[in-house]
Design an enzyme around this catalytic site. Structure first.
Site, PDB file in Angstrom:
ATOM      1  N   ASP A   1      42.176  48.171  37.814  1.00 25.69           N
ATOM      2  CA  ASP A   1      43.145  47.088  37.993  1.00 25.69           C
ATOM      3  C   ASP A   1      44.557  47.551  37.639  1.00 25.69           C
ATOM      4  O   ASP A   1      44.742  48.414  36.785  1.00 25.69           O
ATOM      5  CB  ASP A   1      42.744  45.909  37.100  1.00 25.69           C
ATOM      6  CG  ASP A   1      43.467  44.629  37.458  1.00 25.69           C
ATOM      7  OD1 ASP A   1      43.977  44.524  38.589  1.00 25.69           O
ATOM      8  OD2 ASP A   1      43.525  43.732  36.600  1.00 25.69           O
TER       9      ASP A   1
ATOM     10  N   ASN B   1      38.939  40.073  47.842  1.00 25.76           N
ATOM     11  CA  ASN B   1      40.183  40.750  48.233  1.00 25.76           C
ATOM     12  C   ASN B   1      40.601  40.459  49.668  1.00 25.76           C
ATOM     13  O   ASN B   1      41.755  40.706  50.041  1.00 25.76           O
ATOM     14  CB  ASN B   1      40.057  42.266  48.048  1.00 25.76           C
ATOM     15  CG  ASN B   1      40.132  42.709  46.597  1.00 25.76           C
ATOM     16  OD1 ASN B   1      39.674  43.794  46.248  1.00 25.76           O
ATOM     17  ND2 ASN B   1      40.687  41.868  45.719  1.00 25.76           N
TER      18      ASN B   1
END
Length: 254
Positions: free
Chosen positions: A12, A60
């Site tokens: 991340d 996503n």
């Protein structure tokens, strides 16, 4: 404690890394791929058995189309450019996640990565692509339900082990250590079933800044812990662990 056999990483912070440098998000993703390459090599050098990387979440797809295209392009580039090296280094590639609705060319690349390396005996590199843990569990439950409906399975025989055997990760040991970069402290629908007894490490550095020194520090943190599995053994203090987190970015600007 002995070294971890299986480390899983939520990679991340690519976008925030880029923003802090006045760069587009795509630059952060490209830098993230470079970090990925470095960590895969480091994991193999350290004799790690399994490395699972959260490459692309099933959520996503809701990102801007341009960013999604960039991410898919980087995946395809990584496989085309790095697959031969992974194979030479005896790395076995496994893909987890839903593939049925992916574009045919992406499915073909993922299948190629698995088929080329399936006999390799070194590091097992597990790439979570179009992956969501809730979806994985739902698909496993549906599979069991079909067997029950067909008279092939007695509901009373369903166990945690049988559920595990129907997950995408069947045959892969649960992660000993789950690392998330960028300072966020959540799992984001990643390996929810498999993380039942995992140790967690939430690091402040963004993924593009994660280096082999940080992987070594994660190993050291893991060694300080006592995995209790429901018992009462003490574990290392958070203060002791804080001293070895993200050594590669000590004193560096975020």
């Amino acid at each position: 404690m002995s070294d971890p056999r299986h480390i899983a990483i939520i990679m991340d912070g690519n976008g925030r890394w880029a923003k802090a440098r006045g760069l587009p998000r795509s630059a952060g993703h490209r830098a993230g791929v470079e970090a990925l390459r470095e960590i895969v090599r480091a994991a193999g050098d350290r004799g790690l058995g399994y490395l699972t990387l959260f490459a692309f979440s099933s959520e996503n797809w809701t990102r801007p189309s341009g960013e999604v295209s960039d991410l898919l392009g980087l995946l395809k580039l990584f496989i085309r450019r790095d697959l031969a090296e992974l194979h030479r280094n005896n790395v076995r590639v496994n893909i987890i996640g839903e593939r049925a609705e992916l574009a045919a060319n992406i499915r073909a690349l993922l299948n190629e990565a698995e088929s080329l390396t399936h006999r390799n005996t070194g590091l097992n590199l597990v790439i979570a692509f179009n992956y969501g843990s809730r979806d994985e569990i739902v698909r496993a439950v549906r599979s069991l339900a079909r067997d029950v409906a067909a008279g092939l399975l007695d509901p009373s025989s369903i166990s945690a082990e049988l559920v595990s055997a129907n997950l995408d990760t069947a045959g892969i040991p649960d992660p000993d250590l789950i690392i998330r970069t960028s300072g966020e402290m959540r799992l984001s629908n990643f390996l929810l079933w498999q993380a039942a007894y995992s140790e967690f490490l939430f690091l402040p550095c963004h993924w593009p800044d994660f280096r082999p020194a940080d992987l070594d520090a994660a190993y050291e943190t893991f060694r300080q812990r006592e995995r209790r599995f429901g018992g009462v053994e003490p574990r290392a203090s958070a203060d002791a662990e804080e001293e070895i987190l993200c050594p590669s970015t000590k004193g560096a600007a975020v």
